[in-house]
Design a protein around this motif. Structure first.
Motif, PDB file in Angstrom:
ATOM      1  N   LEU A   1       6.871   0.923   1.535  1.00 16.14           N
ATOM      2  CA  LEU A   1       5.768   1.431   0.711  1.00 16.14           C
ATOM      3  C   LEU A   1       4.451   0.858   1.204  1.00 16.14           C
ATOM      4  N   GLY A   2       4.148   1.135   2.459  1.00 16.73           N
ATOM      5  CA  GLY A   2       2.941   0.611   3.087  1.00 16.73           C
ATOM      6  C   GLY A   2       1.817   1.630   3.105  1.00 16.73           C
ATOM      7  N   PRO A   3       0.662   1.236   3.620  1.00 12.90           N
ATOM      8  CA  PRO A   3      -0.521   2.120   3.588  1.00 12.90           C
ATOM      9  C   PRO A   3      -0.371   3.370   4.436  1.00 12.90           C
TER      10      PRO A   3
ATOM     11  N   ASP B   1      10.204  -2.820   8.412  1.00 13.92           N
ATOM     12  CA  ASP B   1       9.373  -2.056   7.488  1.00 13.92           C
ATOM     13  C   ASP B   1       7.966  -1.842   8.047  1.00 13.92           C
ATOM     14  N   VAL B   2       7.398  -2.886   8.637  1.00 11.91           N
ATOM     15  CA  VAL B   2       6.042  -2.769   9.179  1.00 11.91           C
ATOM     16  C   VAL B   2       6.036  -1.889  10.427  1.00 11.91           C
ATOM     17  N   MET B   3       7.099  -1.958  11.220  1.00 13.66           N
ATOM     18  CA  MET B   3       7.208  -1.068  12.378  1.00 13.66           C
ATOM     19  C   MET B   3       7.184   0.396  11.936  1.00 13.66           C
ATOM     20  N   LEU B   4       7.986   0.719  10.919  1.00 21.47           N
ATOM     21  CA  LEU B   4       8.025   2.088  10.409  1.00 21.47           C
ATOM     22  C   LEU B   4       6.663   2.526   9.901  1.00 21.47           C
ATOM     23  N   ASP B   5       6.037   1.672   9.117  1.00 23.06           N
ATOM     24  CA  ASP B   5       4.734   2.018   8.561  1.00 23.06           C
ATOM     25  C   ASP B   5       3.715   2.226   9.669  1.00 23.06           C
ATOM     26  N   THR B   6       3.778   1.393  10.685  1.00 23.55           N
ATOM     27  CA  THR B   6       2.813   1.469  11.785  1.00 23.55           C
ATOM     28  C   THR B   6       2.938   2.771  12.557  1.00 23.55           C
TER      29      THR B   6
ATOM     30  N   ALA C   1       8.444  -8.825  -2.279  1.00 21.90           N
ATOM     31  CA  ALA C   1       7.103  -9.424  -2.325  1.00 21.90           C
ATOM     32  C   ALA C   1       6.579  -9.688  -0.920  1.00 21.90           C
ATOM     33  N   ARG C   2       7.446 -10.220  -0.057  1.00 20.73           N
ATOM     34  CA  ARG C   2       7.008 -10.530   1.305  1.00 20.73           C
ATOM     35  C   ARG C   2       6.749  -9.262   2.109  1.00 20.73           C
ATOM     36  N   SER C   3       7.614  -8.261   1.930  1.00 20.97           N
ATOM     37  CA  SER C   3       7.423  -7.006   2.656  1.00 20.97           C
ATOM     38  C   SER C   3       6.107  -6.346   2.274  1.00 20.97           C
ATOM     39  N   LEU C   4       5.836  -6.256   0.982  1.00 21.15           N
ATOM     40  CA  LEU C   4       4.603  -5.607   0.543  1.00 21.15           C
ATOM     41  C   LEU C   4       3.372  -6.397   0.958  1.00 21.15           C
ATOM     42  N   ALA C   5       3.463  -7.704   0.919  1.00 20.10           N
ATOM     43  CA  ALA C   5       2.342  -8.531   1.361  1.00 20.10           C
ATOM     44  C   ALA C   5       2.074  -8.314   2.846  1.00 20.10           C
ATOM     45  N   LEU C   6       3.143  -8.162   3.619  1.00 23.26           N
ATOM     46  CA  LEU C   6       2.993  -7.950   5.051  1.00 23.26           C
ATOM     47  C   LEU C   6       2.483  -6.544   5.342  1.00 23.26           C
ATOM     48  N   LEU C   7       3.028  -5.556   4.648  1.00 21.56           N
ATOM     49  CA  LEU C   7       2.616  -4.175   4.861  1.00 21.56           C
ATOM     50  C   LEU C   7       1.131  -3.964   4.565  1.00 21.56           C
TER      51      LEU C   7
END
Length: 261
Positions: free
Chosen positions: A131-133, A80-85, A12-18
């Protein structure tokens, strides 16, 4: 080799952050998620993934470690956010010449360049991707490269995975070669010139005839033990040839094989 795993944070926190669904509004100049992620990427680029920690990121930003937790729950979510970015860095041009082959070729080269910019990506096991944008947009773009070729949806997914996996494996040699130069002070060519005369003395062509012949030809051509860029070019062409054969089969009406039960 140090390895981290994506998808280890709280879902939940990862997806909210992503997707930035719960980001706290901040005033201009205040610390925010984007600043934290950028600093974390800079740490990983400069020092490797083993050096990445909430404390190290805070030091780079010149703030207290606890202030990061107001925006990022922990290292798992941060990764996770680093990868997505960074996956958002690859260009996604609408018009690429050469049909599906040209599009896949461009995708492979853009991903190759991404790994060279961020070698720490090779230290992340991403079988459970964030599973980020940006990751989602990249997947959608890569699938559209083979849309309308006659492949089934599962084959489209498999083709994209094949190309991405090929680049992931092929680029490792280029990254290791670049890092070896910095850490040893010798280029591949300098290393080869230092070792080749001794190798010629101990290599017995009668005992290893094929290795001696082929190795000598390759060493003369590359002036090194290997040429990662040339190997990438050769392998990518063969991968695309294989995909071309599959697409030709589908266009000729050959049905996909049945999935084993």
């Amino acid at each position: 080799m140090h390895v981290e795993y994506s998808g280890t944070g709280d879902p939940a926190r990862s997806l909210a952050l992503l997707w930035r669904t719960r980001e706290r509004a901040s005033r201009s100049g205040d610390l925010g998620v984007d600043q934290i992620v950028r600093a974390a990427i800079d740490v990983a680029d400069a020092e490797g993934l083993a050096a990445l920690s909430m404390r190290r990121v805070a030091e780079r930003l010149g703030v207290g470690t606890m202030s990061l937790y107001t925006h990022v729950p922990g290292k798992g979510e941060l990764l996770d956010v680093m990868l997505d970015t960074v996956h958002g860095e690859t260009p996604r041009p609408a018009d690429v010449p050469g049909g599906w082959r040209g599009r896949l070729d461009r995708i492979a080269r853009d991903n190759w360049a991404l790994y060279l910019r961020h070698p720490w990506l090779l230290q992340v096991a991403a079988t459970r991707p964030p599973l980020g944008p940006q990751v989602t947009a990249r997947y959608d773009y890569e699938l559209r490269a083979v849309e309308g070729t006659g492949l089934t949806d599962l084959e489209m997914d498999a083709v994209v995975t094949l190309v991405d996996s090929y680049v992931h494996g092929a680029v490792r040699g280029a990254v290791e070669a670049a890092q070896a130069t910095g850490r040893t002070g010798l280029t591949d060519q300098q290393w080869w010139h230092a070792h080749a005369p001794y190798l010629e003395k101990v290599m017995d062509p009668a005992r290893f005839p094929t290795a001696a012949r082929v190795g000598a030809a390759a060493g003369q051509e590359y002036q090194a033990a290997t040429d990662p860029t040339r190997a990438f070019e050769f392998g990518l062409a063969r991968v695309l040839d294989g995909i071309a054969a599959l697409i030709a089969d589908r266009c000729a009406g050959s049905p996909p094989p049945e999935t084993p039960r």
